[in-house]
Design a protein around this motif. Structure first.
Motif, PDB file in Angstrom:
ATOM      1  N   ASN A 471      84.718  17.603   0.861  1.00 51.80           N
ATOM      2  CA  ASN A 471      83.395  17.051   0.539  1.00 51.80           C
ATOM      3  C   ASN A 471      82.721  16.477   1.778  1.00 51.80           C
ATOM      4  O   ASN A 471      81.514  16.649   1.993  1.00 51.80           O
ATOM      5  CB  ASN A 471      83.517  15.970  -0.528  1.00 51.80           C
ATOM      6  N   PHE A 472      83.509  15.793   2.600  1.00 55.15           N
ATOM      7  CA  PHE A 472      82.968  15.203   3.828  1.00 55.15           C
ATOM      8  C   PHE A 472      82.483  16.300   4.779  1.00 55.15           C
ATOM      9  O   PHE A 472      81.439  16.161   5.430  1.00 55.15           O
ATOM     10  CB  PHE A 472      84.027  14.337   4.502  1.00 55.15           C
ATOM     11  N   GLN A 475      79.211  17.486   3.635  1.00 56.35           N
ATOM     12  CA  GLN A 475      78.167  16.499   3.940  1.00 56.35           C
ATOM     13  C   GLN A 475      77.753  16.612   5.392  1.00 56.35           C
ATOM     14  O   GLN A 475      76.553  16.547   5.725  1.00 56.35           O
ATOM     15  CB  GLN A 475      78.685  15.101   3.614  1.00 56.35           C
ATOM     16  N   GLN A 479      75.181  19.396   3.202  1.00 54.91           N
ATOM     17  CA  GLN A 479      75.062  19.534   1.754  1.00 54.91           C
ATOM     18  C   GLN A 479      76.242  18.848   1.084  1.00 54.91           C
ATOM     19  O   GLN A 479      77.245  18.542   1.723  1.00 54.91           O
ATOM     20  CB  GLN A 479      75.042  21.002   1.335  1.00 54.91           C
ATOM     21  N   ASP A 480      76.118  18.622  -0.217  1.00 51.45           N
ATOM     22  CA  ASP A 480      77.224  18.156  -1.031  1.00 51.45           C
ATOM     23  C   ASP A 480      77.953  19.377  -1.571  1.00 51.45           C
ATOM     24  O   ASP A 480      77.369  20.449  -1.706  1.00 51.45           O
ATOM     25  CB  ASP A 480      76.752  17.297  -2.202  1.00 51.45           C
TER      26      ASP A 480
END
Length: 482
Positions: A471-472, A475, A479-480
């Motif tokens: 997820n990081f 980011q 984006q997520d």
């Protein structure tokens, strides 16, 4: 490289306990030789093999120090030394050699006892920042996400160092040791503290309450029954996420494990990336314990923006090699022959560039020039750590996760030397080639690739299957994850 085998052998570095001490004493295969002499013979055979063949015995410790360690081990052998204690001694010695490719098995009879009758601590744990948390697939007696405070009145932070002393790892890296404990804590607890029918456990709930419980030991087969839940995840995968972000997942570099052709996978993947004009790429190398070393250089050739060196040197301390194992059809080597050895010092030889493709200058292949983020963890080992070292040294992207399990400067692997100790029948395996990477000087010798972004999941992240590292990365790429 032997990286993937090394991780597989983690499964077999399984141990016994104090209840086996008298049992181990009876495994005398040569009744005419007293027990102490039998073990001394095995130790001498082991020491001579290592000193005559292993090229990195003094890579992280000086010769005087290692010689003293060997002498001390030999002197400690007595008629009271059991096969189990001998095994533990070798494991501790190997750990002090700081080579993650070393392997030592139990004597066969003890291995049979372990797999069929021994009982263990039954709760699966996950180690994060030096603390132990109950995993989501743990025994039901303790709620998932609870923190283990102590086992049998011993604080968990005092238990961990006692188990670490048996676990081999490159250099001074600890992340790989934690990952091994994640999977095999009960084995290492067993070898150090012995067998017991019950365990007194103090644990902390998520709300801070401290609880105590007595839980029953269990057989290995029952502890591992839920371990195969993720075996169907692809080892090679490619996908395009929203906002034109590509994700490549490589869980192994071992040809025998991959169900599709690795070279074709890379060629087709980067062709698609080029056609779609993608400028943001995430490469997930977590859990990749290695495999064929040319697979690492081949991957980097798609990322390189100029010709590059991969290996600085490959060295041995003997020319007496099993050349059949260095044939091109079974290894990455170019049909190694004695003519490819150049003597540089007494008992030190350097392989010429004809010996291995990674000693040649390597040229970019359909190079990708966009941004790259690499996901790594303590199981990113051997070939994987080599690739990461080159990418890191050349500043080709940013690293996310935790320190790799393999060192930045290189390892000791190649084709493994395998031997069986004549009396105890313990199997020993170690690398015969010292690898030095073509990288900028390390800030700290004996460490892995340390990510720019150190991201650790919490116990709740693990239970909820929340991949905070991936997820990081999304980011950072803009984006997520969705």
């Amino acid at each position: 490289m032997a990286g993937n085998k090394i991780y597989q052998t983690i499964t077999f570095i399984l141990i016994s306990c104090s209840a086996l001490l008298s049992y181990g004493q009876t495994l005398n295969l040569n009744s005419h030789i007293n027990h102490a002499d039998r073990l001394r013979q095995d130790f001498t055979f082991f020491r001579n093999s290592i000193q005559n063949t292993h090229p990195s015995l003094n890579r992280y410790s000086d010769e005087k120090t290692m010689s003293a360690v060997f002498d001390s081990c030999y002197a400690s052998i007595s008629e009271k030394t059991t096969d189990l204690e001998f095994y533990k001694m070798l494991k501790i010695l190997m750990s002090k050699m700081k080579d993650g490719h070393l392997y030592c098995s139990l004597p066969p009879a003890l291995e049979t006892f372990r797999s069929e009758r021994a009982s263990f601590f039954p709760v699966k744990l996950r180690f994060i920042d030096g603390k132990a948390w109950v995993d989501a697939v743990a025994a039901p007696q303790i709620p998932a996400g609870s923190e283990i405070i102590s086992i049998n009145k011993q604080p968990i932070n005092a238990v961990i160092p006692e188990l670490f002393k048996y676990i081999v790892s490159d250099g001074n890296i600890q992340t790989k040791k934690y990952h091994i404990l994640n999977n095999f804590f009960y084995f290492y607890y067993f070898i150090e503290f012995g067998e017991t029918p019950f365990f007194d456990v103090d644990y902390k709930l998520k709300d801070g309450q401290i609880k105590s419980i007595k839980i029953k030991a269990d057989l290995e087969k029952n502890i591992l029954k839920n371990e195969n839940a993720n075996v169907h995840q692809p080892l090679l995968d490619f996908s395009i996420k929203s906002n034109q972000i590509a994700l490549i997942t490589i869980r192994s570099f071992e040809p025998s494990e991959l169900k599709i052709n690795y070279s074709d996978f890379l060629k087709n993947t980067f062709k698609k990336i080029r056609e779609l004009n993608i400028k943001k790429l995430i490469i997930d190398l977590r859990g990749n314990t290695g495999g064929r070393d040319t697979y690492g250089s081949q991957l980097y050739s798609y990322l390189a923006n100029k010709p590059f060196k991969y290996y600085k040197s490959l060295q041995t301390i003997t020319m007496k090699m099993d050349f059949d194992k260095f044939k091109s059809n079974v290894s990455s080597y170019n049909n190694l022959t004695p003519k490819m050895f150049k003597k540089v010092h007494d008992n030190q030889y350097q392989l010429t560039k004809e010996a291995h493709p990674n000693l040649e200058i390597i040229y970019p292949d359909q190079s990708y020039n966009g941004e790259v983020w690499f996901l790594i963890d303590g199981l990113s080992f051997s070939t994987t750590a080599e690739f990461c070292a080159i990418a890191y040294s050349n500043k080709r992207g940013k690293f996310i996760g935790e320190e790799t399990g393999g060192t930045y400067d290189g390892n000791t692997s190649g084709v493994q030397s395998e031997l069986v100790l004549p009396n105890t029948k313990m199997e020993i395996s170690f690398g015969t080639v010292k690898y030095e990477m073509a990288v900028k000087t390390a800030k700290e010798i004996g460490r892995g690739i340390i990510p720019e972004y150190k991201i650790q999941p919490t116990s709740q992240d693990i239970i909820n299957k929340n991949d905070v590292q991936l997820n990081f990365a999304f980011q950072l790429a803009g984006q997520d994850n969705n």
